[in-house]
Enzyme design. Structure first.
Site, mmCIF file in Angstrom:
data_model
loop_
_atom_site.group_PDB
_atom_site.id
_atom_site.type_symbol
_atom_site.label_atom_id
_atom_site.label_comp_id
_atom_site.label_asym_id
_atom_site.label_seq_id
_atom_site.Cartn_x
_atom_site.Cartn_y
_atom_site.Cartn_z
ATOM 1 N N GLY A 115 0.831 -1.196 0.000
ATOM 2 C CA GLY A 115 0.000 0.000 0.000
ATOM 3 C C GLY A 115 0.868 1.250 0.000
ATOM 4 C CB CYS A 116 0.211 4.717 -1.125
ATOM 5 S SG CYS A 116 -1.470 4.910 -0.491
#
Length: 308
Positions: A115-116
């Site tokens: 995920g970011c």
């Protein structure tokens, strides 16, 4: 011969960004499903079977269903959803995480894209826990702001139509989906408090972790933390550590937009022992589609930076 790649969910934000990075490459041939058949299991299974690698740009449950469609096939998978990020049967797709991680990704039949927010947090914390500068049971807080594109099509429409009333903090119940992967890959035993927010800009991200030096073993200063990060990412192609003397008054989340880069920094004040770890990336680049393409290149034995 060009490698065949199928993007399942190519009409979504991440899928479109991945496609943009692959279109025109002579070493990649894209496999597609007609728009009217994108939800047809048989059409999708045929596309999976044709592809050397498929990239899943789907909600979690749909990604799990896609994996079942691939049973019995030799197709390699990259999952951009949260569904398999802490599953040991899937290689975690952060090549800079540790020595040997690139080889593990290259050899894996299944890779989970990080995920970011977690890419930023893990990039800051994992080298420090590995170096013994940060205890795994430390009581941490993580703060971040992302562009509204991180919320996908619905949030993009909300902001761009003017329906959104302004920036906001969310995930206040401390159940954000990135927390399990942060805990696992940063080697934490205590789950941090996480306070993410959405700004009134399309893309970009800053994540920060404040630390009290007095609460850490040996009371490390900024230089000690900076040295650990610099040694860990020495020679990394897409992750850099800002020089210690290059403090700035403002951290711009849009600084690296359009790139697959991430910049780390150690900020704060040694005299008071109030320190801040900071990471900047494009939430649609190194935080999503850029990372997927980087992993794809590794899995196909191509130049890691191709298309990036």
């Amino acid at each position: 011969m060009a490698a065949k790649v199928f993007i399942d969910g190519e009409a979504g934000t991440t899928g479109l960004q991945i496609r943009d990075r692959l279109v025109g490459r002579d070493d990649i041939a894209l496999v597609s499903v007609a728009p009217e058949r994108r939800k047809d299991p048989e059409a999708r299974k045929d596309a999976f079977a044709e592809a050397d690698v498929a990239i899943l740009c789907l909600p979690d449950e749909a990604a799990r269903e896609a994996v079942t469609l691939c049973e019995g096939l030799n197709t390699k998978l990259i999952d951009a959803s949260t569904a398999h990020r802490t599953d040991d049967a899937w290689a975690f797709g952060f090549p800079e995480l540790a020595a040997g991680r690139r080889d593990a990704i290259a050899a894996a039949p299944r890779v989970s894209n990080p995920g970011c927010y977690s890419t930023c947090a893990i990039a800051l914390l994992a080298p420090l826990t590995a170096a013994g500068l940060l205890p795994g049971d430390a009581a941490l807080s993580i703060f971040g702001i992302s562009g509204y594109s991180g919320g996908g099509k619905s949030m993009i429409a909300e902001f761009e139509s003017g329906q959104a009333s302004g920036s906001f903090v969310y995930a206040t119940g401390q159940t954000h989906k990135h927390l399990p992967e942060i805990v696992k890959y940063a080697r934490l035993s205590t789950t941090p408090i996480f306070a993410p927010s959405v700004g009134q800009f399309a893309q970009g991200m800053v994540v920060q972790v404040p630390l009290f030096a007095a609460a850490l073993p040996g009371r490390p200063d900024r230089a000690a933390l900076h040295d650990a990060l610099s040694r860990h990412y020495a020679g990394a192609r897409f992750v850099t550590v800002r020089p210690l003397d290059a403090q700035v008054a403002r951290e711009d989340p849009r600084k690296l937009n359009g790139t697959n880069r991430m910049e780390l920094a150690v900020l704060g004040d040694d005299a008071s022992g109030r320190l801040v770890l900071s990471a900047i990336l494009d939430n649609l680049g190194k935080g999503a589609s850029g990372a997927a393409v980087q992993n794809l290149n590794l899995m196909l034995g191509l130049d890691e930076g191709a298309g990036l």
